[in-house]
Design a protein around this motif. Sequence first.
Motif, PDB file in Angstrom:
ATOM      1  N   LYS A 206       0.822  -1.210   0.000  1.00  0.00           N
ATOM      2  CA  LYS A 206       0.000   0.000   0.000  1.00  0.00           C
ATOM      3  C   LYS A 206       0.861   1.267   0.000  1.00  0.00           C
ATOM      4  O   LYS A 206       0.372   2.358   0.282  1.00  0.00           O
ATOM      5  CB  LYS A 206      -0.942  -0.006   1.196  1.00  0.00           C
ATOM      6  N   LYS A 207       2.136   1.123  -0.323  1.00  0.00           N
ATOM      7  CA  LYS A 207       3.061   2.261  -0.329  1.00  0.00           C
ATOM      8  C   LYS A 207       2.537   3.405  -1.195  1.00  0.00           C
ATOM      9  O   LYS A 207       2.530   4.574  -0.773  1.00  0.00           O
ATOM     10  CB  LYS A 207       4.439   1.814  -0.824  1.00  0.00           C
ATOM     11  N   GLU A 208       2.099   3.086  -2.417  1.00  0.00           N
ATOM     12  CA  GLU A 208       1.623   4.126  -3.319  1.00  0.00           C
ATOM     13  C   GLU A 208       0.400   4.825  -2.762  1.00  0.00           C
ATOM     14  O   GLU A 208       0.260   6.055  -2.876  1.00  0.00           O
ATOM     15  CB  GLU A 208       1.315   3.530  -4.704  1.00  0.00           C
ATOM     16  N   ALA A 209      -0.472   4.064  -2.129  1.00  0.00           N
ATOM     17  CA  ALA A 209      -1.681   4.654  -1.540  1.00  0.00           C
ATOM     18  C   ALA A 209      -1.322   5.594  -0.402  1.00  0.00           C
ATOM     19  O   ALA A 209      -1.934   6.659  -0.232  1.00  0.00           O
ATOM     20  CB  ALA A 209      -2.614   3.548  -1.037  1.00  0.00           C
ATOM     21  N   ILE A 210      -0.304   5.215   0.379  1.00  0.00           N
ATOM     22  CA  ILE A 210       0.152   6.061   1.493  1.00  0.00           C
ATOM     23  C   ILE A 210       0.703   7.378   0.951  1.00  0.00           C
ATOM     24  O   ILE A 210       0.355   8.460   1.433  1.00  0.00           O
ATOM     25  CB  ILE A 210       1.243   5.340   2.314  1.00  0.00           C
ATOM     26  N   ILE A 211       1.570   7.290  -0.062  1.00  0.00           N
ATOM     27  CA  ILE A 211       2.194   8.484  -0.627  1.00  0.00           C
ATOM     28  C   ILE A 211       1.138   9.419  -1.221  1.00  0.00           C
ATOM     29  O   ILE A 211       1.192  10.642  -1.036  1.00  0.00           O
ATOM     30  CB  ILE A 211       3.247   8.097  -1.686  1.00  0.00           C
ATOM     31  N   LYS A 212       0.150   8.845  -1.903  1.00  0.00           N
ATOM     32  CA  LYS A 212      -0.923   9.667  -2.478  1.00  0.00           C
ATOM     33  C   LYS A 212      -1.716  10.351  -1.370  1.00  0.00           C
ATOM     34  O   LYS A 212      -2.067  11.539  -1.488  1.00  0.00           O
ATOM     35  CB  LYS A 212      -1.838   8.804  -3.344  1.00  0.00           C
TER      36      LYS A 212
END
Length: 241
Positions: A31-37
């Motif tokens: 979920k790294k990308e979701a966190i960054i977004k």
Amino acid sequence: MKVTEHIRNTIDRLPRGYIFTYKDFDVDVNKKEAIIKALNRMVNSGKIEKLSKGKYFKPEKTPFGTLQPSQEQIVKDLLNEDGKVVGYLTGYSIYNKLGLTTQVSNIIQIGKNQTRPKFKRERYTISFINQKNIITKKNIPLLQILDSIKYVKKIPDTTIKTSCLRFLEIIRELSLDDKKELTRLALKYPPSTRALLGALLDEIQNKSITISLKESLNPITKYEISGAKKVLTNASNWNII
């Protein structure tokens, strides 16, 4: 719990000025990308601010604007590795903290056993000084004092006389055990640092713990520390001129 909600709750618990990255959130790595977004949306909404790529902080608003994170926060990744202390703040920020100068600087100096070339991080220049003693959380305040004595000629906006008066105040407040430890740590510093520390300790009637410092010095070497003799009555005993 949704990722955004989890992030918001975590950030609410963080102190203002604390720098964090996506790794500070205990969620699945996928979920790294979701966190960054989610973090970038919070930046756009003004809830958090972006310090640099991948680094964020909770802003503290004042009538004069947003306070930037402390220097220790800016370089905390260089001070600790895997929970172990590997470096400490020294130099200009410590001169200010110890009351040796009122100036602040955009140069952050770090004491480490293994140094590296200086580099830029945001508006700061990060530079390093070599520390020959093992660095521990407990001895960092003493190493900071010794570094300040070592670079007494480079402390901005003051004189050596004024600095020595302040050193006397600082050392006088230390416990006897800390003074002894200061002396032991000083043995890995240059001779001029050992000589000045010895004269400072003698001035506050701690001659009994300066024997090792005296024995470590060449009896015929002179140390030019202009202004020290105006404060330290026994500077000549330590070959300080």
